[in-house]
Design a protein around this motif. Structure first.
Motif, PDB file in Angstrom:
ATOM      1  N   GLN A 190     113.266  75.372  65.580  1.00 41.69           N
ATOM      2  CA  GLN A 190     112.446  76.550  65.300  1.00 41.69           C
ATOM      3  C   GLN A 190     112.986  77.769  66.048  1.00 41.69           C
ATOM      4  N   VAL A 191     113.968  78.435  65.466  1.00 44.31           N
ATOM      5  CA  VAL A 191     114.574  79.608  66.089  1.00 44.31           C
ATOM      6  C   VAL A 191     113.785  80.843  65.679  1.00 44.31           C
ATOM      7  N   ARG A 192     113.072  81.423  66.637  1.00 44.52           N
ATOM      8  CA  ARG A 192     112.244  82.600  66.346  1.00 44.52           C
ATOM      9  C   ARG A 192     113.121  83.819  66.056  1.00 44.52           C
ATOM     10  N   MET A 193     114.159  84.018  66.883  1.00 44.23           N
ATOM     11  CA  MET A 193     115.017  85.182  66.709  1.00 44.23           C
ATOM     12  C   MET A 193     116.453  84.801  67.034  1.00 44.23           C
ATOM     13  N   ARG A 194     117.374  85.192  66.167  1.00 44.63           N
ATOM     14  CA  ARG A 194     118.806  85.025  66.428  1.00 44.63           C
ATOM     15  C   ARG A 194     119.443  86.396  66.522  1.00 44.63           C
ATOM     16  N   MET A 195     120.220  86.608  67.595  1.00 45.40           N
ATOM     17  CA  MET A 195     120.985  87.836  67.785  1.00 45.40           C
ATOM     18  C   MET A 195     122.464  87.474  67.785  1.00 45.40           C
TER      19      MET A 195
END
Length: 265
Positions: free
Chosen positions: A87-92
């Motif tokens: 569950q990756v909320r945000m990827r930069m």
């Protein structure tokens, strides 16, 4: 829960790897998808921390507010990154590195007014150059609340968790149940200066170090996944100074540790 130095280390890392350049932002999990679409391709101007809060400031007046809470983590990887796992909320993703945020208590998009509103609720952070310890002293010196509880109140001092609360009070022979208004100004000045030094050391080394060299008897700095300490998580063990058994209780839902001899009530 990560204490202030962890967030400041993250801010420095993100500034070094993503700052002053366009960043690809996405939300594989989908819970931050609309916000990520607004940020995607914008320049990350600055990453900074205030207490346990992390900020990513983007061009256009946008800021991402992250609070890791108990379970939040960033994981770093070189580009090209593998497909998201879990569950990756945000990827930069920057030019050379990317990072995935999982499990935070907060990951939200703010404008600068909202950023200011959050920061207005926080006490001074010993790791920030703009911190004013007198703001905390004004709260502490007029309060009947125990200093052990006041130090954990992020509206009084930002970034302190259970480890630094227990250890700094031991280092200054202050019982955690002493009312804030019974501290002298000199005692508070000494506590604040010590917090600044200890937390800066943690930022530099990436680990908590609280035992003075003269009390260090060559033990491993970390054992069983936790730092060597004077009293934190040492209930029933002999005090490193006087050999009295370290005491334990619960204060406002958090474990409290102190030495009854070195920190008299």
């Amino acid at each position: 829960m990560p204490e202030g130095p962890t967030l400041h280390r993250l801010a420095r890392l993100h500034q070094r790897r993503f700052g002053r350049a366009p960043v690809r932002v996405s939300s594989p999990q989908g819970r931050f998808a609309e916000e990520a679409a607004i940020l995607d391709g914008r320049v990350l101007l600055k990453a900074e921390a205030w207490g346990k809060h992390l900020w990513h400031h983007y061009e256009g007046g946008f800021a991402v507010h992250v609070h890791l809470g108990l379970y939040g983590t960033f994981t770093e990887a070189p580009v090209p990154m593998d497909p998201p796992v879990g569950q990756v909320r945000m990827r930069m993703v920057g030019a050379e590195f990317g990072t995935d945020l999982r499990g935070p208590t907060a990951c939200e998009l703010h404008d600068e007014l909202q950023v200011a509103a959050v920061e207005a609720r926080l006490g001074p952070d010993p790791l920030r150059k703009d911190a004013d310890p007198e703001k905390a002293w004004n709260r502490i010196s007029s309060s009947k609340t125990a200093i052990g509880a006041l130090l954990m109140d992020q509206a009084v001092v930002a970034g302190i968790g259970n480890v630094y609360r227990a250890e700094v009070l031991f280092r200054h022979s202050i019982h955690p149940e002493r009312p804030g208004r019974e501290l002298s100004h000199d005692e508070w000045d000494a506590v604040w200066a010590d917090l600044v030094d200890l937390m800066k050391l943690s930022v530099r080394r990436g680990q908590i170090h609280v035992v003075r060299p003269e009390d260090d008897h060559g033990e491993p700095p970390y054992a069983k996944g936790r730092p060597r300490t004077y009293v934190y998580r040492r209930a029933g063990e002999p005090c490193r100074i006087c050999k009295t058994a370290v005491a334990h209780s619960v204060m406002k839902g958090r474990n409290l540790f102190w030495c009854p001899t070195c920190q008299p009530s």
